[in-house]
Design a protein around this motif. Structure first.
Motif, PDB file in Angstrom:
ATOM      1  N   PHE A 175       0.857  -1.177   0.000  1.00  0.00           N
ATOM      2  CA  PHE A 175       0.000   0.000   0.000  1.00  0.00           C
ATOM      3  C   PHE A 175       0.895   1.228   0.000  1.00  0.00           C
ATOM      4  O   PHE A 175       2.069   1.163   0.350  1.00  0.00           O
ATOM      5  CB  PHE A 175      -0.903   0.007   1.241  1.00  0.00           C
ATOM      6  N   ARG A 176       0.316   2.339  -0.363  1.00  0.00           N
ATOM      7  CA  ARG A 176       1.070   3.583  -0.292  1.00  0.00           C
ATOM      8  C   ARG A 176       0.168   4.701   0.182  1.00  0.00           C
ATOM      9  O   ARG A 176      -1.052   4.655   0.012  1.00  0.00           O
ATOM     10  CB  ARG A 176       1.687   3.927  -1.651  1.00  0.00           C
ATOM     11  N   GLN A 177       0.797   5.692   0.766  1.00  0.00           N
ATOM     12  CA  GLN A 177       0.035   6.839   1.254  1.00  0.00           C
ATOM     13  C   GLN A 177       0.858   8.099   1.075  1.00  0.00           C
ATOM     14  O   GLN A 177       1.980   8.198   1.590  1.00  0.00           O
ATOM     15  CB  GLN A 177      -0.342   6.657   2.725  1.00  0.00           C
ATOM     16  N   ALA A 178       0.293   9.021   0.326  1.00  0.00           N
ATOM     17  CA  ALA A 178       0.912  10.325   0.134  1.00  0.00           C
ATOM     18  C   ALA A 178       0.296  11.305   1.133  1.00  0.00           C
ATOM     19  O   ALA A 178      -0.822  11.091   1.606  1.00  0.00           O
ATOM     20  CB  ALA A 178       0.679  10.801  -1.296  1.00  0.00           C
ATOM     21  N   PRO A 179       1.003  12.366   1.472  1.00  0.00           N
ATOM     22  CA  PRO A 179       0.473  13.340   2.425  1.00  0.00           C
ATOM     23  C   PRO A 179      -0.894  13.862   2.011  1.00  0.00           C
ATOM     24  O   PRO A 179      -1.096  14.257   0.857  1.00  0.00           O
ATOM     25  CB  PRO A 179       1.525  14.451   2.403  1.00  0.00           C
ATOM     26  N   GLY A 180      -1.836  13.821   2.932  1.00  0.00           N
ATOM     27  CA  GLY A 180      -3.165  14.335   2.668  1.00  0.00           C
ATOM     28  C   GLY A 180      -4.064  13.408   1.869  1.00  0.00           C
ATOM     29  O   GLY A 180      -5.201  13.770   1.539  1.00  0.00           O
ATOM     30  N   LYS A 181      -3.566  12.216   1.570  1.00  0.00           N
ATOM     31  CA  LYS A 181      -4.365  11.266   0.786  1.00  0.00           C
ATOM     32  C   LYS A 181      -4.605   9.986   1.578  1.00  0.00           C
ATOM     33  O   LYS A 181      -3.894   9.686   2.530  1.00  0.00           O
ATOM     34  CB  LYS A 181      -3.658  10.945  -0.532  1.00  0.00           C
ATOM     35  N   GLU A 182      -5.621   9.232   1.136  1.00  0.00           N
ATOM     36  CA  GLU A 182      -5.912   7.969   1.792  1.00  0.00           C
ATOM     37  C   GLU A 182      -4.898   6.896   1.393  1.00  0.00           C
ATOM     38  O   GLU A 182      -4.250   6.996   0.345  1.00  0.00           O
ATOM     39  CB  GLU A 182      -7.323   7.510   1.420  1.00  0.00           C
ATOM     40  N   ARG A 183      -4.807   5.891   2.237  1.00  0.00           N
ATOM     41  CA  ARG A 183      -3.928   4.766   1.921  1.00  0.00           C
ATOM     42  C   ARG A 183      -4.494   4.013   0.719  1.00  0.00           C
ATOM     43  O   ARG A 183      -5.666   3.659   0.694  1.00  0.00           O
ATOM     44  CB  ARG A 183      -3.780   3.855   3.127  1.00  0.00           C
ATOM     45  N   GLU A 184      -3.637   3.743  -0.240  1.00  0.00           N
ATOM     46  CA  GLU A 184      -4.053   3.181  -1.523  1.00  0.00           C
ATOM     47  C   GLU A 184      -3.418   1.816  -1.744  1.00  0.00           C
ATOM     48  O   GLU A 184      -2.198   1.660  -1.545  1.00  0.00           O
ATOM     49  CB  GLU A 184      -3.637   4.137  -2.649  1.00  0.00           C
ATOM     50  N   LYS A 207       6.764   7.512 -11.816  1.00  0.00           N
ATOM     51  CA  LYS A 207       6.230   8.841 -12.099  1.00  0.00           C
ATOM     52  C   LYS A 207       6.208   9.661 -10.804  1.00  0.00           C
ATOM     53  O   LYS A 207       6.151   9.084  -9.708  1.00  0.00           O
ATOM     54  CB  LYS A 207       4.801   8.715 -12.636  1.00  0.00           C
ATOM     55  N   PRO A 208       6.206  10.969 -10.915  1.00  0.00           N
ATOM     56  CA  PRO A 208       6.131  11.796  -9.701  1.00  0.00           C
ATOM     57  C   PRO A 208       4.919  11.457  -8.830  1.00  0.00           C
ATOM     58  O   PRO A 208       5.013  11.528  -7.592  1.00  0.00           O
ATOM     59  CB  PRO A 208       6.047  13.217 -10.261  1.00  0.00           C
ATOM     60  N   GLU A 209       3.828  11.054  -9.438  1.00  0.00           N
ATOM     61  CA  GLU A 209       2.630  10.716  -8.657  1.00  0.00           C
ATOM     62  C   GLU A 209       2.769   9.400  -7.895  1.00  0.00           C
ATOM     63  O   GLU A 209       1.887   9.042  -7.114  1.00  0.00           O
ATOM     64  CB  GLU A 209       1.383  10.675  -9.563  1.00  0.00           C
ATOM     65  N   ASP A 210       3.857   8.676  -8.106  1.00  0.00           N
ATOM     66  CA  ASP A 210       4.127   7.488  -7.310  1.00  0.00           C
ATOM     67  C   ASP A 210       4.780   7.834  -5.972  1.00  0.00           C
ATOM     68  O   ASP A 210       4.973   6.947  -5.124  1.00  0.00           O
ATOM     69  CB  ASP A 210       5.056   6.528  -8.076  1.00  0.00           C
ATOM     70  N   THR A 211       5.115   9.084  -5.790  1.00  0.00           N
ATOM     71  CA  THR A 211       5.741   9.516  -4.539  1.00  0.00           C
ATOM     72  C   THR A 211       4.810   9.294  -3.363  1.00  0.00           C
ATOM     73  O   THR A 211       3.666   9.757  -3.357  1.00  0.00           O
ATOM     74  CB  THR A 211       6.118  11.005  -4.627  1.00  0.00           C
ATOM     75  N   ALA A 212       5.284   8.546  -2.365  1.00  0.00           N
ATOM     76  CA  ALA A 212       4.467   8.212  -1.206  1.00  0.00           C
ATOM     77  C   ALA A 212       5.301   7.381  -0.235  1.00  0.00           C
ATOM     78  O   ALA A 212       6.415   6.945  -0.564  1.00  0.00           O
ATOM     79  CB  ALA A 212       3.237   7.413  -1.620  1.00  0.00           C
ATOM     80  N   MET A 213       4.727   7.154   0.933  1.00  0.00           N
ATOM     81  CA  MET A 213       5.271   6.159   1.849  1.00  0.00           C
ATOM     82  C   MET A 213       4.649   4.818   1.456  1.00  0.00           C
ATOM     83  O   MET A 213       3.429   4.726   1.299  1.00  0.00           O
ATOM     84  CB  MET A 213       4.922   6.505   3.283  1.00  0.00           C
ATOM     85  N   TYR A 214       5.493   3.819   1.288  1.00  0.00           N
ATOM     86  CA  TYR A 214       5.027   2.502   0.879  1.00  0.00           C
ATOM     87  C   TYR A 214       5.086   1.541   2.061  1.00  0.00           C
ATOM     88  O   TYR A 214       6.099   1.466   2.770  1.00  0.00           O
ATOM     89  CB  TYR A 214       5.883   1.977  -0.275  1.00  0.00           C
ATOM     90  N   TYR A 215       3.994   0.792   2.221  1.00  0.00           N
ATOM     91  CA  TYR A 215       3.867  -0.125   3.349  1.00  0.00           C
ATOM     92  C   TYR A 215       3.629  -1.553   2.854  1.00  0.00           C
ATOM     93  O   TYR A 215       2.850  -1.767   1.918  1.00  0.00           O
ATOM     94  CB  TYR A 215       2.701   0.270   4.240  1.00  0.00           C
ATOM     95  N   CYS A 216       4.248  -2.475   3.533  1.00  0.00           N
ATOM     96  CA  CYS A 216       3.993  -3.891   3.327  1.00  0.00           C
ATOM     97  C   CYS A 216       2.915  -4.308   4.321  1.00  0.00           C
ATOM     98  O   CYS A 216       2.911  -3.841   5.471  1.00  0.00           O
ATOM     99  CB  CYS A 216       5.297  -4.653   3.572  1.00  0.00           C
ATOM    100  N   ALA A 217       1.997  -5.169   3.886  1.00  0.00           N
ATOM    101  CA  ALA A 217       0.907  -5.598   4.748  1.00  0.00           C
ATOM    102  C   ALA A 217       0.629  -7.077   4.554  1.00  0.00           C
ATOM    103  O   ALA A 217       0.828  -7.620   3.463  1.00  0.00           O
ATOM    104  CB  ALA A 217      -0.352  -4.791   4.449  1.00  0.00           C
ATOM    105  N   ALA A 218       0.126  -7.702   5.616  1.00  0.00           N
ATOM    106  CA  ALA A 218      -0.192  -9.129   5.556  1.00  0.00           C
ATOM    107  C   ALA A 218      -1.486  -9.402   6.295  1.00  0.00           C
ATOM    108  O   ALA A 218      -1.776  -8.780   7.318  1.00  0.00           O
ATOM    109  CB  ALA A 218       0.946  -9.943   6.169  1.00  0.00           C
TER     110      ALA A 218
END
Length: 125
Positions: A37-46, A87-98
């Motif tokens: 998953f990823r989450q950019a500032p001000g956006k929901e986790r995607e 792409k610049p829009e891929d900028t985010a914090m990326y999380y691994c989840a299980a």
């Protein structure tokens, strides 16, 4: 106790590539879905991508299809996300989840029970 640890984030120019890894302990990779998953500032986790029981089914968000590839190495207990054509829009914090049970949809972050601390990906134009 399940622990997920991400690595491989960093800064890259648009069009470049990065490879994220998630090392797991206390968790059997092949049992249930694992995802990124990823989450950019001000956006929901995607939801970015997920791989489900047996490693035979992989799922991708529309925005990353054809550019990202998720894979898992059960022997090494590692989940990997290969990211190409960034792409610049891929900028985010990326999380691994299980997950620890069967889930209804890989995209719902609330379906996952275990999370890593995240790794930052920054793509400049």
């Amino acid at each position: 106790q399940v622990q997920l640890v991400e690595s491989g984030g960093g800064s890259v120019q648009a069009g470049g590539s990065l490879r994220l890894s998630c090392a797991a302990s206390g968790y059997t990779y092949s049992s249930y879905c694992m995802g990124w998953f990823r989450q950019a500032p001000g956006k929901e986790r995607e939801g970015v991508a997920a791989i489900c029981p047996g490693g035979s089914s992989a799922y991708y968000g529309d925005s990353v299809k054809g550019r990202f590839t998720i894979s898992q190495d059960n022997a090494k207990n590692t989940l990997t996300l290969q990211m190409n054509s960034l792409k610049p829009e891929d900028t985010a914090m990326y999380y691994c989840a299980a997950a620890r049970r069967a889930i209804s949809s890989w995209k719902f972050h609330y379906e996952y029970n275990y999370w890593g601390q995240g790794t930052q990906v920054t793509v400049s134009s």
